[in-house]
Design a protein around this motif. Structure first.
Motif, PDB file in Angstrom:
ATOM      1  N   THR A 362       0.415   0.537  -0.769  1.00  0.00           N
ATOM      2  CA  THR A 362       1.042   1.633  -0.268  1.00  0.00           C
ATOM      3  C   THR A 362       1.115   3.001  -0.648  1.00  0.00           C
ATOM      4  O   THR A 362       0.246   4.297  -0.349  1.00  0.00           O
ATOM      5  CB  THR A 362       2.524   1.625  -0.625  1.00  0.00           C
ATOM      6  OG1 THR A 362       3.300  -0.006   0.087  1.00  0.00           O
ATOM      7  CG2 THR A 362       3.183   2.505   0.173  1.00  0.00           C
ATOM      8  N   ILE A 363       0.320   3.301  -2.641  1.00  0.00           N
ATOM      9  CA  ILE A 363      -0.197   4.616  -2.798  1.00  0.00           C
ATOM     10  C   ILE A 363      -1.410   4.562  -2.273  1.00  0.00           C
ATOM     11  O   ILE A 363      -1.776   5.499  -2.125  1.00  0.00           O
ATOM     12  CB  ILE A 363      -0.442   4.357  -5.298  1.00  0.00           C
ATOM     13  CG1 ILE A 363       1.793   3.876  -4.937  1.00  0.00           C
ATOM     14  CG2 ILE A 363      -0.962   5.393  -5.323  1.00  0.00           C
ATOM     15  CD1 ILE A 363       1.366   4.043  -6.332  1.00  0.00           C
ATOM     16  N   ILE A 364      -2.442   3.732  -2.493  1.00  0.00           N
ATOM     17  CA  ILE A 364      -3.753   3.602  -1.904  1.00  0.00           C
ATOM     18  C   ILE A 364      -3.839   4.005  -0.373  1.00  0.00           C
ATOM     19  O   ILE A 364      -4.146   5.141   0.081  1.00  0.00           O
ATOM     20  CB  ILE A 364      -4.603   2.416  -2.524  1.00  0.00           C
ATOM     21  CG1 ILE A 364      -4.551   1.563  -3.810  1.00  0.00           C
ATOM     22  CG2 ILE A 364      -5.584   2.232  -2.072  1.00  0.00           C
ATOM     23  CD1 ILE A 364      -4.855   0.465  -3.919  1.00  0.00           C
ATOM     24  N   ILE A 365      -2.168   3.981   0.168  1.00  0.00           N
ATOM     25  CA  ILE A 365      -2.416   4.120   1.469  1.00  0.00           C
ATOM     26  C   ILE A 365      -2.300   5.075   1.188  1.00  0.00           C
ATOM     27  O   ILE A 365      -2.836   6.104   2.360  1.00  0.00           O
ATOM     28  CB  ILE A 365      -1.867   3.777   2.175  1.00  0.00           C
ATOM     29  CG1 ILE A 365      -2.053   1.710   2.369  1.00  0.00           C
ATOM     30  CG2 ILE A 365      -1.123   4.213   3.737  1.00  0.00           C
ATOM     31  CD1 ILE A 365      -0.240   0.645   3.097  1.00  0.00           C
ATOM     32  N   ILE A 368      -5.419   7.116   1.014  1.00  0.00           N
ATOM     33  CA  ILE A 368      -6.138   7.683   1.836  1.00  0.00           C
ATOM     34  C   ILE A 368      -5.651   8.700   2.694  1.00  0.00           C
ATOM     35  O   ILE A 368      -6.896   9.117   4.000  1.00  0.00           O
ATOM     36  CB  ILE A 368      -6.442   6.624   2.449  1.00  0.00           C
ATOM     37  CG1 ILE A 368      -7.216   5.067   1.227  1.00  0.00           C
ATOM     38  CG2 ILE A 368      -7.012   6.209   3.629  1.00  0.00           C
ATOM     39  CD1 ILE A 368      -7.118   3.605   1.986  1.00  0.00           C
ATOM     40  N   ASN A 369      -4.846   8.651   3.200  1.00  0.00           N
ATOM     41  CA  ASN A 369      -4.333   9.697   4.178  1.00  0.00           C
ATOM     42  C   ASN A 369      -4.611  10.347   3.414  1.00  0.00           C
ATOM     43  O   ASN A 369      -4.708  11.612   4.180  1.00  0.00           O
ATOM     44  CB  ASN A 369      -2.266   8.942   4.084  1.00  0.00           C
ATOM     45  CG  ASN A 369      -1.905   9.372   5.498  1.00  0.00           C
ATOM     46  OD1 ASN A 369      -2.621  10.071   6.437  1.00  0.00           O
ATOM     47  ND2 ASN A 369      -0.828   9.765   5.954  1.00  0.00           N
ATOM     48  N   LEU A 370      -4.186  11.521   2.692  1.00  0.00           N
ATOM     49  CA  LEU A 370      -4.131  12.438   2.282  1.00  0.00           C
ATOM     50  C   LEU A 370      -5.840  12.935   2.152  1.00  0.00           C
ATOM     51  O   LEU A 370      -6.155  14.324   2.432  1.00  0.00           O
ATOM     52  CB  LEU A 370      -3.480  13.006   0.740  1.00  0.00           C
ATOM     53  CG  LEU A 370      -4.035  14.243   0.401  1.00  0.00           C
ATOM     54  CD1 LEU A 370      -3.209  15.209   0.548  1.00  0.00           C
ATOM     55  CD2 LEU A 370      -3.110  14.356  -1.420  1.00  0.00           C
ATOM     56  N   GLY A 371      -6.291  12.215   1.413  1.00  0.00           N
ATOM     57  CA  GLY A 371      -8.087  12.014   1.421  1.00  0.00           C
ATOM     58  C   GLY A 371      -8.774  12.667   2.908  1.00  0.00           C
ATOM     59  O   GLY A 371      -9.634  13.214   3.581  1.00  0.00           O
ATOM     60  N   THR A 372      -8.096  11.944   3.597  1.00  0.00           N
ATOM     61  CA  THR A 372      -8.943  11.365   5.081  1.00  0.00           C
ATOM     62  C   THR A 372      -8.064  12.845   5.906  1.00  0.00           C
ATOM     63  O   THR A 372      -9.416  13.611   6.525  1.00  0.00           O
ATOM     64  CB  THR A 372      -8.604  10.209   5.862  1.00  0.00           C
ATOM     65  OG1 THR A 372      -9.034   9.366   5.139  1.00  0.00           O
ATOM     66  CG2 THR A 372      -9.582   9.952   7.047  1.00  0.00           C
ATOM     67  N   THR A 402      -6.541  -5.697  14.724  1.00  0.00           N
ATOM     68  CA  THR A 402      -7.233  -6.476  14.107  1.00  0.00           C
ATOM     69  C   THR A 402      -5.736  -7.222  12.821  1.00  0.00           C
ATOM     70  O   THR A 402      -6.095  -7.928  12.206  1.00  0.00           O
ATOM     71  CB  THR A 402      -7.792  -5.592  13.090  1.00  0.00           C
ATOM     72  OG1 THR A 402      -9.260  -5.236  14.261  1.00  0.00           O
ATOM     73  CG2 THR A 402      -8.316  -6.177  12.077  1.00  0.00           C
ATOM     74  N   LEU A 403      -4.546  -5.804  12.582  1.00  0.00           N
ATOM     75  CA  LEU A 403      -3.971  -6.368  11.859  1.00  0.00           C
ATOM     76  C   LEU A 403      -2.854  -7.325  11.733  1.00  0.00           C
ATOM     77  O   LEU A 403      -2.705  -8.162  11.295  1.00  0.00           O
ATOM     78  CB  LEU A 403      -2.722  -5.064  11.618  1.00  0.00           C
ATOM     79  CG  LEU A 403      -1.842  -5.251  10.093  1.00  0.00           C
ATOM     80  CD1 LEU A 403      -2.516  -5.297   8.983  1.00  0.00           C
ATOM     81  CD2 LEU A 403      -0.593  -4.087  10.070  1.00  0.00           C
ATOM     82  N   LEU A 420      -5.524   0.171   5.997  1.00  0.00           N
ATOM     83  CA  LEU A 420      -6.559   1.285   5.554  1.00  0.00           C
ATOM     84  C   LEU A 420      -7.092   2.053   6.473  1.00  0.00           C
ATOM     85  O   LEU A 420      -6.434   3.585   6.707  1.00  0.00           O
ATOM     86  CB  LEU A 420      -7.300   1.097   4.241  1.00  0.00           C
ATOM     87  CG  LEU A 420      -6.181   0.346   3.321  1.00  0.00           C
ATOM     88  CD1 LEU A 420      -7.607   0.111   1.807  1.00  0.00           C
ATOM     89  CD2 LEU A 420      -5.492   1.247   2.186  1.00  0.00           C
ATOM     90  N   LEU A 421      -7.656   1.718   7.429  1.00  0.00           N
ATOM     91  CA  LEU A 421      -8.313   2.256   8.812  1.00  0.00           C
ATOM     92  C   LEU A 421      -7.174   2.861   9.509  1.00  0.00           C
ATOM     93  O   LEU A 421      -7.346   3.537  10.056  1.00  0.00           O
ATOM     94  CB  LEU A 421      -9.335   0.624   9.477  1.00  0.00           C
ATOM     95  CG  LEU A 421     -10.719   0.443   8.393  1.00  0.00           C
ATOM     96  CD1 LEU A 421     -11.485  -0.496   9.323  1.00  0.00           C
ATOM     97  CD2 LEU A 421     -11.425   1.512   8.279  1.00  0.00           C
ATOM     98  N   PHE A 422      -5.838   1.687   9.888  1.00  0.00           N
ATOM     99  CA  PHE A 422      -4.897   2.120  10.079  1.00  0.00           C
ATOM    100  C   PHE A 422      -4.297   3.936   9.917  1.00  0.00           C
ATOM    101  O   PHE A 422      -4.430   4.510  10.308  1.00  0.00           O
ATOM    102  CB  PHE A 422      -3.505   1.335  10.689  1.00  0.00           C
ATOM    103  CG  PHE A 422      -3.024   1.871  11.415  1.00  0.00           C
ATOM    104  CD1 PHE A 422      -2.575   1.241  12.556  1.00  0.00           C
ATOM    105  CD2 PHE A 422      -1.715   2.488  10.962  1.00  0.00           C
ATOM    106  CE1 PHE A 422      -1.542   0.659  13.721  1.00  0.00           C
ATOM    107  CE2 PHE A 422      -0.596   2.452  11.421  1.00  0.00           C
ATOM    108  CZ  PHE A 422      -0.763   2.395  13.354  1.00  0.00           C
TER     109      PHE A 422
END
Length: 525
Positions: A362-365, A368-372, A402-403, A420-422
């Motif tokens: 969840t932290i990685i999500i 990625i949300n912030l960075g993207t 896919t999920l 992560l792609l979502f």
């Protein structure tokens, strides 16, 4: 974009940082219950290496961790439906304030409503922190929702009015960036503080952010666009705009776009402005002119004063109705494609699939949300708003499909990649772009009410996902067997909303006003 950054002053950066603390708290409170859900609801009692230290602080020096129960209860007994209601009541408060904020900010400006949101956030955070029952926790969530709904209406308007005109798409993304930063902060805190009564520190930190916002807003001026159009105080408006752009920036053309005639002030008003800025008019005929850059005379445009329209007026007027349909539709698409099923429920959703790392994922999500979102912030100005929204919807639809399949067939690595792609696809379009569309699809006389329609739709859709997702997900899993079936629904929604955007949402990039966006001549009545 590099050339446009020359228009960015330190003062503008300060204003952006302070004003976006409002949306940051929206993200913070939206996700604050995700990681500690099982601890808050008494489903489990987790521990961590910092448990003793936290208990020591909570109990003012008492080393016994169990003593925390004498001060603050470690959990609040509640059923899954109770927790769903507490999660969803946040969006009810958001809906109410989003509907009220548009007309209020049109009448009273941007600064006062932003201060009011800080007060809601502060009181709501304190109520949540010390809550000992479902009802009190729901009250705190509702108050924070009131702050969140108004913030997500007011701050995008304020940003669009202080940002350089050619970079409004770029700066408009900062609303979503701040929301994502708030989500990341609360998910990270939840990873470390989801045990015993330590989860209350997560909620208390929300109060610290609210207090910081209230103090910081003392440095923030009223919007120059609102000042010029609503109060008619062109001297003050031009002075504020000049300070935001820099002392030597030429703002004639931008000031003219505010509806202030040819962008220049009459002699008496100009003298007042120069005096306020420290200039004195010279009586020496041989004196050099003031070092104020000028542009060639702009074309003469007839600006007609229009009263600000209310919430009901804009939807009744056929001139504005297509814009209302467009913004309501893209806000529903933003939520019904499924993003908050990940933001609000990812830990419990992924626990059975990834039992040792769901909280960390969840932290990685969130990262990625912030960075993207940050990396993709130039895209709406480069490729267009509509193209980014469509790419986002299609990408989320494929990721949902896919999920669903990967969860059903227990393909753990593929499930993690799909999540992560979502989130990444959401961040390039559906995340930031809807927040800037309302200010570009209508004129200034209707922007407040249109923004209320947009954010009202967003909160209705968020409520539907927040409340119904766990119920529908559980029902489908029990009736059809297995897990992951709900993401077939989100994939179907993606197809429907892609068709809606193609048909009903115009491109606004590079268009000088709403009339050009909709391909019509300026209305003179």
């Amino acid at each position: 974009m590099a050339s446009g950054l020359r228009d960015v002053t330190v003062y503008l950066v300060v204003l952006m940082a302070i004003s976006t603390l409002g949306p940051l708290q929206f993200g913070f409170h939206l996700a604050e219950l995700n990681a500690p859900q099982d601890v808050i609801t008494c489903q489990s009692k987790q521990s961590s290496t910092i448990e003793t230290l936290v208990s020591y602080v909570i109990n003012k020096g008492t080393a016994d961790p169990d003593a925390s129960t004498n001060k603050l209860s470690e959990c609040i007994p509640m059923t899954p439906s109770d927790f769903a209601a507490i999660s969803a009541v946040f969006t009810v408060g958001g809906l109410i304030s989003a509907l009220a904020a548009g007309p209020f900010t049109s009448d009273r400006g941007r600064w006062l409503p932003m201060q009011i949101t800080a007060a809601f956030y502060l009181v709501g955070s304190l109520v949540e922190t010390f809550a000992s029952s479902v009802l009190i926790m729901a009250l705190g969530r509702f108050l924070n929702g009131l702050g969140a709904g108004a913030s997500t209406v007011i701050v995008p308007l304020y940003i669009s009015e202080i940002a350089p005109p050619k970079q409004r798409g770029f700066f408009g993304a900062f609303t979503q960036i701040s929301i994502n930063l708030g989500i990341l902060i609360t998910q990270t805190l939840g990873y470390f503080l989801s045990h015993d009564a330590a989860w209350r520190w997560i909620l208390a930190i929300g109060g610290v952010i609210a207090a910081t916002q209230a103090v910081g807003l003392l440095l923030v001026p009223e919007s120059p666009a609102w000042t010029a159009s609503a109060t008619g105080d062109r001297v003050r408006a031009r002075r504020v705009l000049q300070r935001i752009r820099g002392k030597h920036a030429n703002i004639d053309e931008e000031f003219e776009a505010l509806g202030a005639g040819d962008g220049k002030l009459p002699g008496e008003e100009e003298a007042l402005l120069l005096a306020a800025e420290g200039f004195e008019e010279s009586t020496d005929a041989n004196a050099p002119p003031l070092n104020v850059p000028t542009l060639s005379p702009p074309p003469i445009i007839l600006h007609l004063e229009k009263p600000h329209l209310g919430f009901a007026q804009v939807v009744r007027d056929p001139l504005y109705r297509p814009a209302i349909v467009a913004v309501v539709g893209i806000m529903f698409a933003q939520q019904l494609c499924g993003i908050n099923s990940i933001i609000m429920y990812s830990v419990s959703l992924l626990r059975d699939l990834l039992p040792t790392s769901s909280a960390l994922l969840t932290i990685i999500i969130s990262v990625i949300n912030l960075g993207t979102t940050i990396a993709g912030s130039p895209l709406p100005d480069k490729f267009g708003r509509k193209a980014c929204i469509l790419a986002s919807i299609v990408g989320q639809g494929i990721s949902s499909l896919t999920l669903a399949l990967s969860i059903m067939f227990e393909l753990k690595v593929l499930s993690a990649i799909a999540v992560l792609l979502f989130v990444a696809f959401f961040a390039i379009g559906l995340g930031p772009v809807p927040f800037i569309m309302a200010s570009e699809l209508v004129g200034p006389e209707a922007v407040g009410a249109t923004q209320s329609w947009a954010l009202g739709a967003s909160y209705v859709a968020t409520f539907l996902v927040a409340y119904l997702f766990p119920i529908v997900n559980d029902a489908l899993n029990k009736s059809l067997g297995g897990a992951g079936w709900v993401y077939f629904i989100f994939a179907g929604f993606a197809v429907l909303w892609a068709g809606f955007v193609l048909r009903n949402v115009p491109e606004t990039r590079g268009k000088k006003d709403a009339d050009e966006v909709w391909g019509r001549t300026r209305r003179t009545d």
